[in-house]
Design an enzyme around this catalytic site. Structure first.
Site, PDB file in Angstrom:
ATOM      1  N   LYS A  61      -2.701  -3.368  12.878  1.00 42.43           N
ATOM      2  CA  LYS A  61      -1.788  -2.767  13.852  1.00 42.43           C
ATOM      3  C   LYS A  61      -2.577  -2.235  15.052  1.00 42.43           C
ATOM      4  O   LYS A  61      -2.112  -2.298  16.193  1.00 42.43           O
ATOM      5  CB  LYS A  61      -0.982  -1.644  13.210  1.00 42.43           C
ATOM      6  CG  LYS A  61      -0.008  -0.927  14.158  1.00 42.43           C
ATOM      7  CD  LYS A  61       1.043  -1.866  14.751  1.00 42.43           C
ATOM      8  CE  LYS A  61       1.955  -1.166  15.756  1.00 42.43           C
ATOM      9  NZ  LYS A  61       2.923  -0.250  15.136  1.00 42.43           N
TER      10      LYS A  61
ATOM     11  N   THR B 279       2.784   3.887  11.676  1.00 35.85           N
ATOM     12  CA  THR B 279       1.473   3.615  12.260  1.00 35.85           C
ATOM     13  C   THR B 279       0.651   4.892  12.169  1.00 35.85           C
ATOM     14  O   THR B 279       0.942   5.887  12.838  1.00 35.85           O
ATOM     15  CB  THR B 279       1.594   3.172  13.727  1.00 35.85           C
ATOM     16  OG1 THR B 279       2.353   1.961  13.779  1.00 35.85           O
ATOM     17  CG2 THR B 279       0.225   2.935  14.340  1.00 35.85           C
TER      18      THR B 279
ATOM     19  N   LYS C  24      -0.338   8.049  21.045  1.00 37.38           N
ATOM     20  CA  LYS C  24      -0.725   8.404  19.667  1.00 37.38           C
ATOM     21  C   LYS C  24      -1.449   7.236  19.015  1.00 37.38           C
ATOM     22  O   LYS C  24      -2.516   7.403  18.418  1.00 37.38           O
ATOM     23  CB  LYS C  24       0.530   8.787  18.871  1.00 37.38           C
ATOM     24  CG  LYS C  24       0.258   9.262  17.440  1.00 37.38           C
ATOM     25  CD  LYS C  24       0.401   8.162  16.402  1.00 37.38           C
ATOM     26  CE  LYS C  24       1.855   7.746  16.232  1.00 37.38           C
ATOM     27  NZ  LYS C  24       2.009   6.741  15.127  1.00 37.38           N
TER      28      LYS C  24
END
Length: 290
Positions: free
Chosen positions: A172, A97, A240
């Protein structure tokens, strides 16, 4: 037998690479900690390599699942990077990701080197990786996706191409945005039940069968009630990811007020020492406010 390289043997990558080996592919792995790669090879019968370039040599597909944008660049680029070892016509599949920006940057670099590049971030957590039941959302050229999809099938429950390069990463982000709000809502519901003197398990048994039901509720409510938070995706990783979501929202002029708020709540969890707790630890913050 297809020759495949896998770069990054964290809690997701380790079992994913094992599924590839079990599916009959010839798998070579690279990990920053060499001992972990050697342990994986001894356990599965695969092979360990000293550098991404060495792992990628002769591989038809190179899969990666590392930490962040800089980690991905480091395993792709440079004299020891995977791109330097990959043969023309082979395909790089990134399960990390990361930002759509670095994805498009590496897509362009791959094209210039005669390589395919598919961004393919994953959802399903450690359990999904171990059980070969991940959701994979992909971006990139349709022909490259078509080639790579049968390889990813070794650990996928569902795998779909959403659009051009970067579309997988943007999808995502949608996933993480949705999860953040769900976990906060579930945390508040369970906390409210506790303060009201209700049996949390009985409450969930009833409300989970209606519109309030979700994967998060089904899979996390018991450990949340038991104050256990070592069962999934870490708060540090979520922050993150949410940082990527919020930065991208600024770029595309999207409004994410709830996501921004929940990101700050996760910051509070980090201050409680919970950076490695799983994302359901949002309820710990509420309990700490008592």
């Amino acid at each position: 037998m297809t020759k495949v390289a896998f770069l990054g043997l964290g809690v997701m990558g380790y079992p994913m690479a094992a599924h590839l080996q079990k599916a009959g592919h010839e798998v070579t792995v690279y990990n920053r900690t060499t001992a972990k790669a050697e342990a994986w090879a001894a356990e599965t019968g695969g092979r360990a390599a000293a550098t991404p370039r060495e792992a990628a040599a002769e591989a038809q597909f190179v899969m990666a699942c590392v930490g962040n944008d800089d980690d991905l660049r480091s395993v792709c680029l440079g004299a020891d990077g995977a791109f330097a070892g990959m043969a023309s016509g082979s395909t790089f599949v990134d399960h990390t990701t990361v930002s759509a920006q670095v994805t498009r940057e590496l897509y362009t670099a791959a094209q210039e080197a005669g390589l395919g590049f598919v961004d393919a971030p994953i959802s399903g957590g450690q359990a999904g990786a171990e059980n070969g039941a991940l959701s994979i959302m992909c971006g990139g050229d349709a022909d490259q996706y078509t080639k790579a999809e049968p390889i990813m099938a070794a650990y996928a429950r569902i795998c779909r191409r959403i659009g051009d390069s970067g579309a997988g990463q943007m999808t995502k982000m949608c996933n993480q945005i949705a999860i953040a709000g769900l976990v906060q809502g579930l945390s508040e519901a369970l906390h409210f039940a506790e303060k009201a003197g209700l049996d949390g398990r009985a409450v969930v048994e009833v409300i989970s069968q209606g519109a309030a039901g979700s994967w998060q509720m089904a899979n996390r409510y018991e450990t949340m009630l038991d104050d256990q938070f070592d069962h999934g995706f870490a708060v540090d990783w979520m922050r993150k990811d949410l940082g990527i979501c919020l930065d991208t929202a600024d770029d595309i002029n999207a409004s994410l007020p709830v996501t921004a708020l929940v990101d700050q709540f996760y910051k509070d969890v980090q201050k409680l020492g919970g950076g490695r707790w799983d994302t359901s630890a949002l309820i710990k913050r509420l309990r700490a406010l008592d």
